[in-house]
Design a protein around this motif. Structure first.
Motif, PDB file in Angstrom:
ATOM      1  N   LEU A  57      49.822  47.380  34.163  1.00 21.94           N
ATOM      2  CA  LEU A  57      49.787  48.412  35.189  1.00 21.94           C
ATOM      3  C   LEU A  57      50.637  49.616  34.798  1.00 21.94           C
ATOM      4  CD1 LEU A  57      48.872  49.196  38.078  1.00 21.94           C
ATOM      5  CD2 LEU A  57      50.957  48.085  38.921  1.00 21.94           C
ATOM      6  N   LEU A  58      51.872  49.353  34.358  1.00 22.92           N
ATOM      7  CA  LEU A  58      52.762  50.458  34.004  1.00 22.92           C
ATOM      8  C   LEU A  58      52.322  51.172  32.731  1.00 22.92           C
ATOM      9  CD1 LEU A  58      56.334  49.122  34.857  1.00 22.92           C
ATOM     10  CD2 LEU A  58      54.716  50.352  36.300  1.00 22.92           C
ATOM     11  N   ASN A  59      51.636  50.450  31.848  1.00 25.49           N
ATOM     12  CA  ASN A  59      51.191  51.042  30.586  1.00 25.49           C
ATOM     13  C   ASN A  59      49.790  51.633  30.651  1.00 25.49           C
ATOM     14  OD1 ASN A  59      53.620  50.376  29.281  1.00 25.49           O
ATOM     15  ND2 ASN A  59      52.868  48.324  28.756  1.00 25.49           N
ATOM     16  N   GLY A  60      49.166  51.571  31.819  1.00 28.55           N
ATOM     17  CA  GLY A  60      47.846  52.167  31.980  1.00 28.55           C
ATOM     18  C   GLY A  60      46.707  51.380  31.360  1.00 28.55           C
ATOM     19  N   ASN A  61      46.902  50.063  31.170  1.00 26.18           N
ATOM     20  CA  ASN A  61      45.849  49.212  30.631  1.00 26.18           C
ATOM     21  C   ASN A  61      44.933  48.786  31.779  1.00 26.18           C
ATOM     22  OD1 ASN A  61      44.217  47.278  29.423  1.00 26.18           O
ATOM     23  ND2 ASN A  61      45.878  46.350  28.251  1.00 26.18           N
ATOM     24  N   VAL A  62      44.039  49.688  32.157  1.00 22.11           N
ATOM     25  CA  VAL A  62      43.210  49.497  33.347  1.00 22.11           C
ATOM     26  C   VAL A  62      42.317  48.267  33.226  1.00 22.11           C
ATOM     27  CG1 VAL A  62      41.427  50.537  34.801  1.00 22.11           C
ATOM     28  CG2 VAL A  62      43.250  51.959  33.841  1.00 22.11           C
ATOM     29  N   GLN A  63      41.798  48.017  32.040  1.00 21.32           N
ATOM     30  CA  GLN A  63      40.886  46.890  31.855  1.00 21.32           C
ATOM     31  C   GLN A  63      41.587  45.561  32.106  1.00 21.32           C
ATOM     32  OE1 GLN A  63      37.628  46.880  31.486  1.00 21.32           O
ATOM     33  NE2 GLN A  63      37.591  44.637  31.416  1.00 21.32           N
ATOM     34  N   LEU A  64      42.794  45.391  31.557  1.00 21.02           N
ATOM     35  CA  LEU A  64      43.517  44.141  31.755  1.00 21.02           C
ATOM     36  C   LEU A  64      43.933  43.987  33.213  1.00 21.02           C
ATOM     37  CD1 LEU A  64      44.724  41.565  30.680  1.00 21.02           C
ATOM     38  CD2 LEU A  64      46.740  42.863  29.925  1.00 21.02           C
ATOM     39  N   VAL A  65      44.367  45.069  33.835  1.00 18.54           N
ATOM     40  CA  VAL A  65      44.705  45.016  35.262  1.00 18.54           C
ATOM     41  C   VAL A  65      43.502  44.533  36.064  1.00 18.54           C
ATOM     42  CG1 VAL A  65      45.245  46.411  37.295  1.00 18.54           C
ATOM     43  CG2 VAL A  65      46.524  46.757  35.180  1.00 18.54           C
ATOM     44  N   ARG A  66      42.328  45.087  35.769  1.00 18.69           N
ATOM     45  CA  ARG A  66      41.121  44.720  36.510  1.00 18.69           C
ATOM     46  C   ARG A  66      40.763  43.246  36.291  1.00 18.69           C
ATOM     47  NH1 ARG A  66      38.042  48.401  34.616  1.00 18.69           N
ATOM     48  NH2 ARG A  66      38.263  49.868  36.349  1.00 18.69           N
ATOM     49  N   GLU A  67      40.903  42.770  35.070  1.00 20.49           N
ATOM     50  CA  GLU A  67      40.550  41.379  34.777  1.00 20.49           C
ATOM     51  C   GLU A  67      41.479  40.409  35.507  1.00 20.49           C
ATOM     52  OE1 GLU A  67      40.513  40.859  30.583  1.00 20.49           O
ATOM     53  OE2 GLU A  67      38.806  42.201  30.252  1.00 20.49           O
ATOM     54  N   ILE A  68      42.780  40.683  35.469  1.00 17.73           N
ATOM     55  CA  ILE A  68      43.720  39.804  36.159  1.00 17.73           C
ATOM     56  C   ILE A  68      43.502  39.879  37.666  1.00 17.73           C
ATOM     57  CG2 ILE A  68      46.158  39.311  36.591  1.00 17.73           C
ATOM     58  CD1 ILE A  68      46.782  40.387  33.808  1.00 17.73           C
ATOM     59  N   TYR A  69      43.215  41.063  38.145  1.00 18.46           N
ATOM     60  CA  TYR A  69      42.919  41.261  39.559  1.00 18.46           C
ATOM     61  C   TYR A  69      41.722  40.404  39.974  1.00 18.46           C
ATOM     62  CZ  TYR A  69      44.237  44.485  43.325  1.00 18.46           C
ATOM     63  OH  TYR A  69      44.759  45.038  44.458  1.00 18.46           O
ATOM     64  N   GLN A  70      40.672  40.482  39.179  1.00 22.06           N
ATOM     65  CA  GLN A  70      39.415  39.811  39.523  1.00 22.06           C
ATOM     66  C   GLN A  70      39.526  38.301  39.443  1.00 22.06           C
ATOM     67  OE1 GLN A  70      36.134  41.035  37.047  1.00 22.06           O
ATOM     68  NE2 GLN A  70      34.763  39.427  37.802  1.00 22.06           N
ATOM     69  N   HIS A  71      40.195  37.803  38.407  1.00 25.41           N
ATOM     70  CA  HIS A  71      40.164  36.360  38.136  1.00 25.41           C
ATOM     71  C   HIS A  71      41.375  35.595  38.662  1.00 25.41           C
ATOM     72  CE1 HIS A  71      36.579  36.738  35.694  1.00 25.41           C
ATOM     73  NE2 HIS A  71      37.135  37.755  35.056  1.00 25.41           N
ATOM     74  N   VAL A  72      42.452  36.302  39.020  1.00 24.60           N
ATOM     75  CA  VAL A  72      43.659  35.596  39.454  1.00 24.60           C
ATOM     76  C   VAL A  72      44.150  36.097  40.811  1.00 24.60           C
ATOM     77  CG1 VAL A  72      46.020  34.920  38.848  1.00 24.60           C
ATOM     78  CG2 VAL A  72      44.331  35.320  37.030  1.00 24.60           C
ATOM     79  N   ILE A  73      44.474  37.368  40.875  1.00 23.82           N
ATOM     80  CA  ILE A  73      45.181  37.883  42.047  1.00 23.82           C
ATOM     81  C   ILE A  73      44.329  37.821  43.311  1.00 23.82           C
ATOM     82  CG2 ILE A  73      46.236  39.946  43.057  1.00 23.82           C
ATOM     83  CD1 ILE A  73      47.147  40.643  40.185  1.00 23.82           C
TER      84      ILE A  73
END
Length: 308
Positions: free
Chosen positions: A226-242
């Motif tokens: 999130l802080l580094n602007g890695n939007v794809q990884l944020v979205r994946e963790i959001y979708q599959h975990v959070i």
């Protein structure tokens, strides 16, 4: 005890209050919970707060939890306590916090009563002035202060931060943009990872992480992405975990606490899926759902890939 007037930053650890089969505090389990959070690099320990079932603790248990936390932390990270409820008890527990070597405390809402802004100001001011410890305001429930009242409280040097648990983004923007770096800004919404993409851009770059009690490496991956602007990884963790975990959390009142213990039990950590009333344990079907989510999460985001 640190006298640095600065709120903790990063991912903040909120240990649970583990109880044994007789409903008593399990000291060894608590120590292991805290040590696990420290080993995983969390930047502070907040003991006997919401996740630690502050509302149900006796004075003796509160002291036990604080002593264990200070001992486990060993000065490596700051230790904050939860204080609040009726004013007399809050003042007793701020004094215990100071005597036992805490670095500060999180001010929880007063019990039951809905006060006017001046009353909330006086309640908070009285607590902050009672010791030299750092203090963090917790905006939630029946204790939400306006910008004007918080500006008044910033005259007290002990006040170092504000934690938001209500999600009023207009107020948060007004606070953070007006007061700037005078205070540290903490996201304290239930399962704070859910709202961090909205909070981070306005300066709330620290948060309390419930899932760090059982999958801290994924919380760390999310935070850094999130802080580094890695939007794809944020979205994946959001979708599959959070979001899947959050959907379970919303099924029952009290799951904000008891779901943490269920997650710890599933992950083989020293905790039981038990909580004191009125909080209820996680139901079996919800435990099965959480277990499936965690199994999938560990496959998708194994610990070895976490940036430590």
């Amino acid at each position: 005890m640190s006298q640095i007037r600065k709120a903790p930053e990063g991912i903040l650890g909120f240990p649970v209050a583990p109880f044994n089969g007789q409903g008593k505090l399990d000291e060894e389990a608590l120590y292991q919970n805290i040590q696990f959070l420290l080993d995983e690099g969390l930047e502070a320990i907040f003991i006997a707060c919401g996740s630690g079932e502050f509302h149900s603790l006796s004075g003796k248990e509160y002291e036990q939890m604080l002593e264990i936390a200070v001992s486990a932390a060993g000065g490596k990270v700051p230790v904050y306590t939860g204080v609040g409820g009726n004013l007399s008890t809050a003042l007793e527990w701020t004094q215990i916090s100071e005597d036992k070597g805490a670095d500060g405390y999180l001010i929880l809402p007063p019990y039951l009563i809905h006060g006017e802004q001046e009353g909330l100001y006086q309640y908070t001011k009285t607590i902050i002035e009672s010791t030299d410890l750092n203090a963090i305001i917790y905006q939630r429930d029946n204790a939400v202060l306006t910008l004007e009242q918080i500006q008044r409280l910033t005259e007290l040097e002990q006040l170092v931060g504000l934690k938001d648990g209500i999600g009023d983004m207009a107020l948060n923007i007004s606070l953070s943009y007006t007061l700037g770096n005078r205070l540290g800004w903490l996201n304290g919404m239930p399962m704070a990872e859910v709202t961090m993409p909205a909070y981070a851009p306005i300066g709330f770059t620290s948060y309390s992480s419930a899932i760090s009690n059982y999958i801290p490496h994924i919380s760390r991956m999310f935070y850094e992405a999130l802080l580094n602007g890695n939007v794809q990884l944020v979205r994946e963790i959001y979708q599959h975990v959070i979001m899947p975990i959050n959907e379970i959390r919303k099924q029952r009142k009290g799951y904000a606490v008891s779901l943490i213990k269920a997650g710890m039990e599933i992950m083989g950590l020293h905790a039981k899926n038990t909580a004191r009333p009125p909080i209820v344990p996680v139901e079996k079907e919800h435990c099965r759902q959480l277990e499936n989510i965690l199994e999938s999460a560990m496959e998708r985001f194994p610990k070895k890939t976490a940036a430590i």
